[in-house]
Write a protein that holds these residues in place. Structure first.
Motif, PDB file in Angstrom:
ATOM      1  N   GLN A   8       0.825  -1.191   0.000  1.00 11.66           N
ATOM      2  CA  GLN A   8       0.000   0.000   0.000  1.00 11.66           C
ATOM      3  C   GLN A   8       0.868   1.253   0.000  1.00 11.66           C
ATOM      4  OE1 GLN A   8      -2.736   0.317   3.273  1.00 11.66           O
ATOM      5  NE2 GLN A   8      -3.597   2.258   2.585  1.00 11.66           N
ATOM      6  N   HIS A   9       1.948   1.220   0.790  1.00  7.21           N
ATOM      7  CA  HIS A   9       2.843   2.373   0.842  1.00  7.21           C
ATOM      8  C   HIS A   9       3.531   2.599  -0.500  1.00  7.21           C
ATOM      9  CE1 HIS A   9       5.495   5.338   2.672  1.00  7.21           C
ATOM     10  NE2 HIS A   9       6.476   4.786   1.984  1.00  7.21           N
ATOM     11  N   SER A  11       2.350   1.728  -3.434  1.00  6.27           N
ATOM     12  CA  SER A  11       1.329   2.239  -4.350  1.00  6.27           C
ATOM     13  C   SER A  11       1.074   3.721  -4.121  1.00  6.27           C
ATOM     14  CB  SER A  11       0.036   1.443  -4.170  1.00  6.27           C
ATOM     15  OG  SER A  11      -0.996   1.972  -4.970  1.00  6.27           O
ATOM     16  N   GLU A  12       0.990   4.115  -2.863  1.00  5.67           N
ATOM     17  CA  GLU A  12       0.751   5.519  -2.537  1.00  5.67           C
ATOM     18  C   GLU A  12       1.926   6.395  -2.954  1.00  5.67           C
ATOM     19  OE1 GLU A  12      -0.040   5.488   1.609  1.00  5.67           O
ATOM     20  OE2 GLU A  12      -2.116   4.776   1.400  1.00  5.67           O
TER      21      GLU A  12
END
Length: 291
Positions: A8-9, A11-12
């Protein structure tokens, strides 16, 4: 759980970098149109070959390199905080207005950049930093022409020193955003010197002299935002708008892959020469000599 959070990190981080690039494209294209009018389209066509190399390196860093690099820097900062490695804590800044703390973070961050940038022009670090200087048609996109190894050294150096200062998160965010946007501005093809204000702030003309291929501008003008650091360090040079040839004298190879391999090849040759003739001092080009 950790893997999901890491993905997620990543992707962000990638999405944030692409969003910032899109926003900056709108801002600086609009500014160029105001400053140069229809001539900007001619300038864009002429700069496009160099801009492709800059954007290629930027996308390489975003998609291949940053997903590993950003979490590593955050881990380093977290470890330093756990170990108590700081001169000041965020709570120590609470007595000051937030706007002042943010400006102080920008000022201190630019001083750190000035010191680090001068070091990058030293002999052994120059081959990777030379990639940034290889652009012969300077535009705001040149800001993103950074070798991944140069991104690493920049991030480690800046993260360690800024963490030691204990600036709160909002101040660091202001500093990072301000330096990014202002760094893009001073790379634009604009003749602005700022007049008397140029003794305080770095102008596009001042930074353009830093990118000249040869001559008095080489080894000068290392700050990004505040010209006062160059005045204090004896590295300020601004005789007027810069019309000198830009770039470097070294052969950087072809395209993105050529630039990625350039410092590796240079270092390998130096090591080989040192092994063959250990008592012979290396020949250091003028662009690699510290002022």
């Amino acid at each position: 759980m950790f893997s999901a959070a890491l993905l997620q990190h990543i992707s962000e981080s990638v999405w944030g970098a692409l969003t910032m690039l899109a926003m900056m494209t709108l801002i600086f294209t609009w500014l160029a149109l105001i400053a140069r009018g229809k001539a900007v389209f001619r300038d864009m066509r002429g700069a496009w070959p160099e801009a492709q190399a800059s954007l290629g390196l930027h996308f390489w860093n975003i998609l291949v390199f940053m997903p590993l690099y950003v979490p590593s820097l955050l881990a380093l900062q977290h470890w330093m905080n756990l170990q108590g490695y700081y001169f000041l804590q965020p709570s120590d800044w609470a007595a000051l207005p937030e706007w002042l703390v943010a400006l102080l973070a920008l000022f201190v961050g630019d001083f750190i950049t000035y010191v680090r940038h001068r070091i990058e022009h030293w002999s052994w670090l120059w081959p990777m930093h030379a990639i940034h200087h290889s652009d012969t048609n300077l535009t705001w996109v040149t800001l993103f022409r950074q070798h991944p190894l140069n991104v690493v050294t920049t991030g480690i150096f800046d993260t360690i020193l800024l963490t030691l200062m204990g600036f709160p998160g909002y101040a660091l965010a202001f500093m990072a955003t301000g330096r990014l946007l202002y760094g893009a501005l001073v790379h634009m093809n604009l003749p602005w010197t700022y007049g008397p204000l140029g003794k305080i702030l770095v102008s596009p003309a001042m930074h353009r002299w830093h990118h000249v291929r040869s001559g008095p501008g080489v080894g000068n003008n290392f700050a990004t935002v505040f010209a006062v650091f160059d005045w204090a360090g004896g590295t300020h040079y601004l005789p007027g708008p810069c019309k000198e040839p830009l770039g470097v004298e070294e052969d950087m190879g072809r395209g993105v892959m050529g630039q990625l391999w350039h410092p590796i090849k240079v270092w390998a040759r130096r090591v080989q020469r040192a092994q063959e003739a250990p008592d012979t001092p290396p020949v250091v080009p003028a662009s690699e000599q510290s002022p």
